[in-house]
Write an enzyme that holds these catalytic residues in place. Sequence first.
Site, mmCIF file in Angstrom:
data_model
loop_
_atom_site.group_PDB
_atom_site.id
_atom_site.type_symbol
_atom_site.label_atom_id
_atom_site.label_comp_id
_atom_site.label_asym_id
_atom_site.label_seq_id
_atom_site.Cartn_x
_atom_site.Cartn_y
_atom_site.Cartn_z
ATOM 1 N N GLU A 243 -34.088 -19.339 -22.080
ATOM 2 C CA GLU A 243 -35.252 -19.244 -22.958
ATOM 3 C C GLU A 243 -34.702 -19.014 -24.363
ATOM 4 O O GLU A 243 -33.893 -18.107 -24.572
ATOM 5 C CB GLU A 243 -36.153 -18.074 -22.541
ATOM 6 C CG GLU A 243 -37.387 -18.038 -23.413
ATOM 7 C CD GLU A 243 -38.370 -16.915 -23.084
ATOM 8 O OE1 GLU A 243 -38.099 -16.117 -22.169
ATOM 9 O OE2 GLU A 243 -39.385 -16.847 -23.784
ATOM 10 N N ARG B 191 -26.852 -11.209 -10.575
ATOM 11 C CA ARG B 191 -26.570 -11.234 -12.016
ATOM 12 C C ARG B 191 -25.205 -10.631 -12.280
ATOM 13 O O ARG B 191 -24.770 -9.737 -11.556
ATOM 14 C CB ARG B 191 -27.551 -10.316 -12.757
ATOM 15 C CG ARG B 191 -28.919 -10.800 -12.909
ATOM 16 C CD ARG B 191 -29.741 -9.719 -13.604
ATOM 17 N NE ARG B 191 -29.700 -9.866 -15.048
ATOM 18 C CZ ARG B 191 -30.465 -10.721 -15.709
ATOM 19 N NH1 ARG B 191 -31.311 -11.480 -15.079
ATOM 20 N NH2 ARG B 191 -30.396 -10.807 -17.017
ATOM 21 N N LYS C 15 -31.080 -9.737 -23.292
ATOM 22 C CA LYS C 15 -31.322 -10.282 -24.628
ATOM 23 C C LYS C 15 -32.221 -9.360 -25.442
ATOM 24 O O LYS C 15 -32.042 -9.213 -26.639
ATOM 25 C CB LYS C 15 -31.979 -11.653 -24.507
ATOM 26 C CG LYS C 15 -30.981 -12.780 -24.410
ATOM 27 C CD LYS C 15 -31.668 -14.126 -24.452
ATOM 28 C CE LYS C 15 -32.384 -14.397 -23.157
ATOM 29 N NZ LYS C 15 -32.982 -15.724 -23.074
HETATM 30 P P1 ATP Z 1 -32.122 -11.626 -20.382
HETATM 31 O O1 ATP Z 1 -32.563 -10.557 -19.439
HETATM 32 O O2 ATP Z 1 -30.843 -11.349 -21.041
HETATM 33 O O3 ATP Z 1 -33.200 -12.033 -21.359
HETATM 34 P P2 ATP Z 1 -32.893 -13.891 -18.936
HETATM 35 O O4 ATP Z 1 -32.692 -14.124 -17.499
HETATM 36 O O5 ATP Z 1 -34.267 -13.602 -19.338
HETATM 37 O O6 ATP Z 1 -31.842 -12.860 -19.433
HETATM 38 P P3 ATP Z 1 -32.744 -16.612 -19.670
HETATM 39 O O7 ATP Z 1 -32.562 -17.213 -21.002
HETATM 40 O O8 ATP Z 1 -34.027 -16.791 -18.985
HETATM 41 O O9 ATP Z 1 -32.411 -15.078 -19.822
HETATM 42 O O10 ATP Z 1 -31.543 -17.028 -18.704
HETATM 43 C C1 ATP Z 1 -31.098 -18.329 -18.521
HETATM 44 C C2 ATP Z 1 -30.380 -18.398 -17.216
HETATM 45 O O11 ATP Z 1 -29.274 -17.507 -17.209
HETATM 46 C C3 ATP Z 1 -31.274 -17.994 -16.061
HETATM 47 O O12 ATP Z 1 -31.061 -18.880 -14.988
HETATM 48 C C4 ATP Z 1 -30.813 -16.613 -15.723
HETATM 49 O O13 ATP Z 1 -31.045 -16.311 -14.394
HETATM 50 C C5 ATP Z 1 -29.332 -16.668 -16.080
HETATM 51 N N1 ATP Z 1 -28.823 -15.352 -16.419
HETATM 52 C C6 ATP Z 1 -29.305 -14.512 -17.356
HETATM 53 N N2 ATP Z 1 -28.629 -13.354 -17.364
HETATM 54 C C7 ATP Z 1 -27.696 -13.447 -16.394
HETATM 55 C C8 ATP Z 1 -26.672 -12.587 -15.894
HETATM 56 N N3 ATP Z 1 -26.506 -11.368 -16.395
HETATM 57 N N4 ATP Z 1 -25.895 -13.041 -14.885
HETATM 58 C C9 ATP Z 1 -26.063 -14.268 -14.384
HETATM 59 N N5 ATP Z 1 -26.993 -15.137 -14.804
HETATM 60 C C10 ATP Z 1 -27.806 -14.737 -15.797
HETATM 61 MG MG MG Z 2 -35.612 -15.279 -18.328
#
Ligand code: ATP
Ligand code: MG
Length: 554
Positions: free
Chosen positions: A34, A260, A270
């Site tokens: 995102e 994760r 983020k």
């Molecule tokens: P954040 O909590 O940092 O905002 P998010 O999952 O909301 O992370 P996205 O931009 O939606 O962030 O993530 C893009 C992809 O990266 C998704 O498939 C998510 O599952 C993966 N991802 C995000 N954080 C991690 C992590 N710590 N380890 C592995 N994969 C991750």
């Molecule tokens: Mg997300």
Amino acid sequence: MTDIDKPINFIQQIINADLESGRVTDVVTRFPPEPNGYLHIGHAKSICLNFGLASQYNGQCNLRFDDTNPEKEDQAFVDAIIKDVRWLGYDWQGEPCYASNYFDQLYLWAVTLIKENRAYVCELDAQQMREFRGTLTEAGVNSPFRDRPAEESLALLEKMRIGLADEGSMTLRAKIDMASANINLRDPVLYRIKKMAHQRTGDKWNIYPSYDFAHGQEDAIEGVTHSICTLEFAANRPLYEWFTANLPLPSIPRQYEFGRLKLNYTITSKRKLKQLVDEKHVSGWDDPRMPTISGLRRRGVSARSIRNFCDSLAVAKTDGIVDVAQFEHFVRDDLNISAKRAMCVLKPLLVTLTNFSGQEQVKIEAKNHPNRDDMGSRVINFSEQFYIDQADFSEDTSLSRKKFKRLVIGDYVRLRSAFIVRADDVVKNAAGDIVEVIASLVPNTVGQDAPEGIKARGVIHWVDAVSAVDCAVNIYDRLFNQADPDQGDQHFLEHLNPDSLKVVTGCKAEAILEGSIAGDHYQFEREGYFTRDTSDAASPVFNCTIGLRDNWKA
Ligand code: ATP
Ligand code: MG
């Protein structure tokens, strides 16, 4: 461990079985950020996994922006994410994909669901919606709008779309099961009203799809075969599958969840990283202390070491906390092989030779890497004066040779790649501090053993005074001084390490470093690994990527 020895992970097992059974013929994955912030080390795990699988199976991995919430998203984040994924070494076919490319199609599918009595416009407000939803132990209650005629819902959805309904006044919900044990299935919201321009679709929409309604459908449109996400989405999978079962999708993707990446002493959210930036606890998203890809890059971490680290991680169905020292091990390991050697004195102490022959400057040839001839060598000036580090000199002649392998009055030390020298005297200022060492060199000792009767205590680094480049060095410590800054009800800001950045000015670097650029990796001998900072300061600034010692045990 080579790739061949490495046991295959559970996703590879699934893919192998799918290829064998014919469920899929080609593997298509996606990395779906995102664009509401910069990518961090956690995302790198997902990037390496998704792009890595595509490459392993000769398939395809799409970079797809999940841009369904204009409130928090920004084109600047899109650009930064593209740059970071490329820098990590991955590419995709054609343009990146965007959820917003599919808004028209998603809307048509919403209409389909209403027509088939599988969705309705609900006019409960947020508070009521929460009350009607029930709890983990109590079933929810049906919305009074649940059974309204499809025509009515269609007309209201249209009203929502063209901006005739107020934000918060209604939502489109799937009609599933308010008594489901899985709260995600209790008539989840498909569309909400947001009268807000979108960075890509402008003013076209007044409603935006929810993550759940968008994600799987995007996967289906793109022909994604294995939609890999993190564990917190496991409970959303039944909903993902409800859509694939109830919509005329062009393909049937499947969702799989893995743990994760969590690193101790590090925050990988983020939202929290954004707070650090917005509240100016760091200089920006690419502050070298940040666990963002851009911060790591600016710090001097190589893309290869991030990939190697991610490849070493288990792809498991549980979350685990990884020791940040394990990451640092991969950073150091790669730089040890790839970084050029150079010399920089952080706390300079001038040394003047009394027996320098007066042949002006001597040219010294120094190898750029002790065990890599392919990295060549460089020529450094040697003249009457040079700098050594203050910590490499002592007046205390009682220091044992074993304990202090550096320069001591009356004794010898070898200058890296150059002469053996002996300290003879010191010059002090009024305050009694040593400001200069008077020394003499032992002739003919460059690349030669010491003559009979002379034994250097050790080898130290130095920088020629005539050609030295003035520079500053940023030394970093962990941004957080607690292993789990992110846990419990304690606030992560309380655990910020006040000493995470130390700026050392007045350093003296070897001439060659004048022309270095950000992204060139150097080992400053005996100090650590460094890269040029991106700042355009008048004299060079170097960021310490990491020190030389590795205490992590595999
Ligand atoms: P954040 O909590 O940092 O905002 P998010 O999952 O909301 O992370 P996205 O931009 O939606 O962030 O993530 C893009 C992809 O990266 C998704 O498939 C998510 O599952 C993966 N991802 C995000 N954080 C991690 C992590 N710590 N380890 C592995 N994969 C991750
Ligand atoms: Mg997300």
